[in-house]
Design an enzyme around this catalytic site. Structure first.
Site, PDB file in Angstrom:
ATOM      1  N   HIS A  17     -20.336  18.198  -1.988  1.00  9.46           N
ATOM      2  CA  HIS A  17     -18.809  18.130  -3.367  1.00  9.46           C
ATOM      3  C   HIS A  17     -18.246  17.533  -4.701  1.00  9.46           C
ATOM      4  O   HIS A  17     -18.650  15.469  -4.341  1.00  9.46           O
ATOM      5  CB  HIS A  17     -16.618  17.710  -2.321  1.00  9.46           C
ATOM      6  CG  HIS A  17     -16.085  18.227  -3.360  1.00  9.46           C
ATOM      7  ND1 HIS A  17     -14.528  18.387  -2.064  1.00  9.46           N
ATOM      8  CD2 HIS A  17     -15.359  17.792  -4.466  1.00  9.46           C
ATOM      9  CE1 HIS A  17     -13.555  18.561  -2.756  1.00  9.46           C
ATOM     10  NE2 HIS A  17     -14.496  18.421  -4.531  1.00  9.46           N
TER      11      HIS A  17
ATOM     12  N   HIS B  72      -9.086  22.537   0.247  1.00 11.29           N
ATOM     13  CA  HIS B  72      -8.454  21.835  -0.344  1.00 11.29           C
ATOM     14  C   HIS B  72      -7.328  20.946   0.523  1.00 11.29           C
ATOM     15  O   HIS B  72      -6.137  22.156   0.909  1.00 11.29           O
ATOM     16  CB  HIS B  72      -8.201  21.608  -1.645  1.00 11.29           C
ATOM     17  CG  HIS B  72      -7.397  20.748  -2.439  1.00 11.29           C
ATOM     18  ND1 HIS B  72      -8.284  19.310  -3.131  1.00 11.29           N
ATOM     19  CD2 HIS B  72      -6.049  19.926  -2.055  1.00 11.29           C
ATOM     20  CE1 HIS B  72      -7.037  19.007  -3.079  1.00 11.29           C
ATOM     21  NE2 HIS B  72      -5.879  19.247  -2.839  1.00 11.29           N
TER      22      HIS B  72
ATOM     23  N   HIS C 293     -12.638  16.555   0.911  1.00 12.52           N
ATOM     24  CA  HIS C 293     -12.080  14.720   1.083  1.00 12.52           C
ATOM     25  C   HIS C 293     -11.086  14.317   2.053  1.00 12.52           C
ATOM     26  O   HIS C 293      -9.683  14.189   1.658  1.00 12.52           O
ATOM     27  CB  HIS C 293     -11.417  14.983  -0.481  1.00 12.52           C
ATOM     28  CG  HIS C 293     -10.866  16.441  -1.356  1.00 12.52           C
ATOM     29  ND1 HIS C 293     -10.255  16.289  -0.130  1.00 12.52           N
ATOM     30  CD2 HIS C 293     -10.841  16.437  -2.168  1.00 12.52           C
ATOM     31  CE1 HIS C 293      -9.575  17.237  -1.053  1.00 12.52           C
ATOM     32  NE2 HIS C 293     -10.177  17.103  -2.297  1.00 12.52           N
TER      33      HIS C 293
ATOM     34  N   LYS D 123     -13.955  28.718  -1.978  1.00 10.45           N
ATOM     35  CA  LYS D 123     -13.603  26.948  -2.154  1.00 10.45           C
ATOM     36  C   LYS D 123     -11.997  27.931  -2.064  1.00 10.45           C
ATOM     37  O   LYS D 123     -11.033  28.944  -2.794  1.00 10.45           O
ATOM     38  CB  LYS D 123     -13.924  26.608  -3.205  1.00 10.45           C
ATOM     39  CG  LYS D 123     -12.434  25.526  -4.003  1.00 10.45           C
ATOM     40  CD  LYS D 123     -12.869  24.373  -2.716  1.00 10.45           C
ATOM     41  CE  LYS D 123     -11.838  22.633  -2.816  1.00 10.45           C
ATOM     42  NZ  LYS D 123     -12.416  21.815  -3.072  1.00 10.45           N
TER      43      LYS D 123
ATOM     44  N   HIS E  85     -17.367  17.893  -8.986  1.00 13.17           N
ATOM     45  CA  HIS E  85     -17.243  18.368  -9.902  1.00 13.17           C
ATOM     46  C   HIS E  85     -18.511  17.984 -11.382  1.00 13.17           C
ATOM     47  O   HIS E  85     -18.217  16.514 -11.523  1.00 13.17           O
ATOM     48  CB  HIS E  85     -16.112  17.997 -10.713  1.00 13.17           C
ATOM     49  CG  HIS E  85     -14.840  18.291  -8.859  1.00 13.17           C
ATOM     50  ND1 HIS E  85     -14.455  19.232  -9.060  1.00 13.17           N
ATOM     51  CD2 HIS E  85     -14.302  17.442  -7.757  1.00 13.17           C
ATOM     52  CE1 HIS E  85     -13.167  19.754  -8.390  1.00 13.17           C
ATOM     53  NE2 HIS E  85     -13.699  18.242  -7.102  1.00 13.17           N
TER      54      HIS E  85
ATOM     55  N   ASP F  95     -16.309  13.575  -4.295  1.00 13.97           N
ATOM     56  CA  ASP F  95     -15.546  14.449  -5.306  1.00 13.97           C
ATOM     57  C   ASP F  95     -15.207  13.854  -6.726  1.00 13.97           C
ATOM     58  O   ASP F  95     -14.233  13.684  -6.631  1.00 13.97           O
ATOM     59  CB  ASP F  95     -14.037  14.242  -4.762  1.00 13.97           C
ATOM     60  CG  ASP F  95     -12.735  15.393  -5.278  1.00 13.97           C
ATOM     61  OD1 ASP F  95     -13.231  16.341  -5.555  1.00 13.97           O
ATOM     62  OD2 ASP F  95     -11.851  14.868  -4.355  1.00 13.97           O
TER      63      ASP F  95
END
Length: 400
Positions: free
Chosen positions: A61, A185, A223, A147, A63, A302
């Site tokens: 995970h 999420h 997460h 996602k 970004h 994350d």
């Protein structure tokens, strides 16, 4: 002098102790096996360990952003991880396979010379995603998951899902056929639900009905932050896959920080992320889960970089940048739990096994060597403040 209290002061937050009453209570409530005497002996052994060689980890995970921010942060992930599941919440979001392929090419173009880092792409699920797009994604060979952002749940999620059991159901059914994982999420966005309860309510109202309706759908709850999420993962029956159909990623921040870290000494914008940090009992539950040896949990940082001014402002962005310190922090957690022998499975085995991918063949070494986290990382458009900025950590990742 920095205007904000150092996020690293949370290093002094309570950690798992094998004989603590709270840990005993959690063990009973979660049915997670741990022998206190064995754990104490493991902690003693861990304190003497000076080097840990293990299979190179993956980040399930991540970004990476785009533009000059991508160029600034990519080297940190490429140095420590073999692969990463790259999040699609850009502006505009990565909603098609064509966009995912183009985004992957932009990542590969700015990789450090000689890097073997492999970005694994994802699609951003919307109410308008088609089943045909899922087929194209699977055929592409570069898209590995889809996602689910509930609309408005986090950064750049305004285009997310509003009708999962209606408009999205045909897409989810096609994902089952294509063996394409859904990355979730897990928070509701109803403003009437307390922000600290949104993960629990999501599990009750959306996630549990979803896995009951589509039991063959592979789901990663991303997460996780609560004991409720741990209970959900632990209670779900093993499926036809080696690790079952439901798994979870866990971040360094949710293992090391609780919600006091947001306010200790003043408001701490660099400790603000979504899902928001929770109570200490939730943090301890997650530590017990990931250090238990269960194959249902794997590394997902994350890591979410923002320019410093976008964090230190009247309406700061959610996200913690941890790519450069993540392995050191995971090692800290497992060492303090007396579970360094289980670190490699969490960082390097459970993720690829769940995704049906080969484990990495290269190695990385963690050495017991103190090093200081930089206060900031500077790039062309500003600076990024990393997790535990300015603090000294005890485990240093090195190339084999």
């Amino acid at each position: 002098m920095r205007a904000y209290y150092s996020p690293s002061q949370s290093l002094a937050s309570p950690t798992y102790h094998p004989r603590s009453p709270l840990s005993s209570l959690l063990l009973q409530s979660l049915s997670l096996p741990r022998n206190p005497n064995r754990a104490a002996r493991a902690i003693a052994r861990s304190s003497k360990m000076e080097e840990l060689a293990m299979t190179k980890p993956d980040d399930w995970h991540l970004h990476l952003r785009d533009g000059d921010l991508l160029q600034a942060v990519l080297p940190h992930s490429a140095k420590h991880f073999g692969r990463a599941i790259v999040m699609p919440n850009l502006k505009p979001p990565i909603t098609t396979t064509t966009m995912a392929v183009a985004y992957r090419e932009s990542i590969l173009k700015v990789l450090p010379p000689g890097s073997g880092f492999d970005p694994l792409m994802t699609l951003y699920l919307t109410d308008n995603t088609s089943a045909e797009e899922i087929k194209l994604a699977r055929m592409s060979g570069v898209v590995f998951a889809v996602k689910l952002y509930p609309a408005g749940a986090t950064t750049n999620s305004q285009d997310g899902v509003t009708d999962i059991f209606g408009k999205c159901l045909p897409v989810l059914e096609e994902m089952v056929e294509q063996n394409m994982p859904l990355l979730v999420h897990g928070e509701v966005t109803d403003p009437d639900v307390d922000i600290f309860d949104r993960e629990k309510v999501f599990i009750e109202t959306i996630l549990t009905p979803l896995v009951q309706r589509l039991p063959r759908l592979k789901v990663v709850m991303e997460h996780i932050t609560t004991i409720d999420a741990v209970r959900f993962i632990e209670s779900y029956n093993e499926g036809v896959f080696s690790c079952g159909n439901v798994a979870a990623t866990v971040t360094p921040q949710h293992l090391l920080l609780n919600r006091n870290s947001l306010f200790r000494g003043g408001l701490q914008p660099h400790n603000y992320c979504l899902p928001v940090l929770k109570r200490e009992i939730h943090r301890q539950a997650i530590i017990l889960a990931v250090t238990s040896g269960s194959r249902r949990y794997f590394l997902g940082t994350d890591s979410a970089p923002h320019e410093r001014k976008r964090k230190e402002c009247t309406c700061g962005c959610a996200g913690i940048y941890n790519a450069s310190v993540a392995l050191s922090l995971y090692a800290k957690v497992f060492e303090e739990a007396g579970a360094l022998d289980k670190l490699e499975a969490f960082t390097s085995f459970n993720g690829p096994d769940f995704y049906g991918l080969p484990r990495n063949s290269s190695k990385i070494v963690l050495r017991k060597s103190q090093w200081k986290v930089p206060e900031t990382y500077t790039y062309s458009s500003g600076t990024i403040v990393p997790m535990f900025a300015g603090e000294t950590l005890s485990w240093l990742p090195c190339d084999n």
